[in-house]
Design an enzyme around this catalytic site. Structure first.
Site, short mmCIF file in Angstrom:
data_model
loop_
_atom_site.label_atom_id
_atom_site.label_comp_id
_atom_site.label_asym_id
_atom_site.label_seq_id
_atom_site.Cartn_x
_atom_site.Cartn_y
_atom_site.Cartn_z
N LYS A 170 -66.92 5.99 -28.47
CA LYS A 170 -67.55 5.90 -27.15
C LYS A 170 -68.38 4.63 -27.15
O LYS A 170 -69.39 4.54 -27.84
CB LYS A 170 -68.43 7.12 -26.88
CG LYS A 170 -69.15 7.13 -25.52
CD LYS A 170 -70.01 8.40 -25.39
CE LYS A 170 -70.96 8.35 -24.21
NZ LYS A 170 -70.38 8.77 -22.94
N SER B 246 -73.41 16.97 -21.01
CA SER B 246 -73.96 16.18 -22.12
C SER B 246 -75.46 16.10 -21.96
O SER B 246 -75.94 15.75 -20.88
CB SER B 246 -73.40 14.75 -22.10
OG SER B 246 -72.01 14.78 -22.15
N ARG C 12 -60.00 13.81 -22.10
CA ARG C 12 -60.97 12.76 -21.75
C ARG C 12 -60.25 11.44 -21.68
O ARG C 12 -60.08 10.74 -22.67
CB ARG C 12 -62.07 12.73 -22.81
CG ARG C 12 -63.14 11.65 -22.58
CD ARG C 12 -64.25 11.79 -23.61
NE ARG C 12 -65.28 10.76 -23.49
CZ ARG C 12 -65.20 9.57 -24.10
NH1 ARG C 12 -64.14 9.26 -24.85
NH2 ARG C 12 -66.16 8.69 -23.95
C1 LIG Z 1 -67.58 11.46 -26.19
C2 LIG Z 1 -68.74 11.24 -27.08
N1 LIG Z 1 -70.03 11.54 -26.70
C3 LIG Z 1 -70.97 11.28 -27.62
S1 LIG Z 1 -70.23 10.61 -29.02
C4 LIG Z 1 -68.65 10.70 -28.36
C5 LIG Z 1 -67.45 10.25 -29.10
C6 LIG Z 1 -67.12 11.16 -30.25
O1 LIG Z 1 -65.98 10.67 -30.91
P1 LIG Z 1 -65.81 10.80 -32.49
O2 LIG Z 1 -65.69 12.27 -32.81
O3 LIG Z 1 -64.54 10.04 -32.78
O4 LIG Z 1 -67.04 10.19 -33.10
C1 LIG Z 2 -69.81 13.12 -23.88
C2 LIG Z 2 -69.45 14.36 -24.28
C3 LIG Z 2 -70.35 15.19 -24.99
N1 LIG Z 2 -69.98 16.41 -25.38
C4 LIG Z 2 -68.73 16.89 -25.10
C5 LIG Z 2 -68.37 18.26 -25.56
N2 LIG Z 2 -67.84 16.15 -24.42
C6 LIG Z 2 -68.12 14.91 -23.98
N3 LIG Z 2 -67.27 14.23 -23.34
#
Ligand SMILES: Cc1ncsc1CCOP(=O)(O)O
Ligand SMILES: C=C1C=NC(C)=NC1=N
Length: 218
Positions: A146, A117, A46
């Site tokens: 995020k 998502s 990502r």
């Molecule tokens: C990509 C994404 N989508 C919802 S929360 C998130 C970030 C999750 O990162 P972390 O595990 O560091 O909280």
């Molecule tokens: C936003 C996200 C939510 N869920 C997963 C698995 N990946 C992502 N990038």
């Protein structure tokens, strides 16, 4: 690594590590290698956010991380960038609600893994109908990884989707650590998805191992 049916995918989603070059101070390839040694079962590249790699540099990092996953037979998923996923023959893609419609992505990627998502049962219904293979549900807990994350939902959203009859593979995501990973599984998720709990840890192998323990004995 090709996943052929829901159950194999379900197992692969147990400990789903997500990382891009901005999520760690170290070399991403080293962090991924150590995380897989610690028990990561699925990886998502990502590359997102201000200052993230683009073009050739992004492509090269993707190939480097894909090679590590292929050697370990860990599925390699690309976030958002369908063209990149197709160019390097990734095992799958993960898309958000604001990305290309699920059905159009499915047409482009054929039988590759398609993660979506979802934040509520409406999005879940349409995602399922349009061909999603698994759902990423969250943010379950507060997250710093995020900047445009939706509202924090707690494990309730996972319980709700299960109680509404969704049996599709689900990973929880958002602020998940070894301390709360068990709660996410208890709520009905098939796995946990993490960025910082592994990518920012000085010892990614130990961090992954601890997360694995948290979702096995909870
Ligand atoms: C990509 C994404 N989508 C919802 S929360 C998130 C970030 C999750 O990162 P972390 O595990 O560091 O909280
Ligand atoms: C936003 C996200 C939510 N869920 C997963 C698995 N990946 C992502 N990038």
């Amino acid at each position: 690594m090709k996943i052929t049916n829901h159950d194999r995918l379900r197992n692969a989603l147990a400990l789903y590590f997500i990382m891009g070059s901005l999520n760690t101070k170290r070399r991403p390839s080293e962090v991924l290698t150590e995380a897989i040694r610690g028990g990561v079962t699925c990886f998502q590249f990502r590359e997102k956010g201000r200052g993230s790699l683009v073009g050739e540099e992004k492509y090269t990092l993707a190939e480097e991380l894909q090679f590590i996953c292929q050697k370990a037979e860990v599925p390699f998923i690309v976030n958002d960038d369908i063209d990149l996923a197709l160019a390097i023959n990734a095992d799958g893609v993960h898309i958000g609600q604001e990305d290309e419609p699920v059905n159009l992505v499915r047409e482009k990627i054929g039988s590759k893994i398609l993660g979506v998502s979802v934040h509520n049962s409406t999005e879940a219904n349409s995602g399922l109908r349009m061909g999603a293979d698994y759902f990423g549900v969250g943010p379950i807990y507060p997250t710093q990884s995020k900047d445009d994350a939706n509202q924090v939902q707690g494990v309730k959203i996972i319980q709700e989707l299960r109680s509404k009859g969704f049996t599709i593979p689900i990973v929880g995501i958002g602020g998940i650590t070894a301390n709360n990973g068990g709660d996410v599984i208890k709520a009905g998720a098939d796995g946990i998805s993490v960025i910082s709990a592994i990518s920012l840890d000085a010892n990614p192998e130990a961090a992954a191992a601890n997360l694995k323990v948290s979702i096995t004995n909870y």
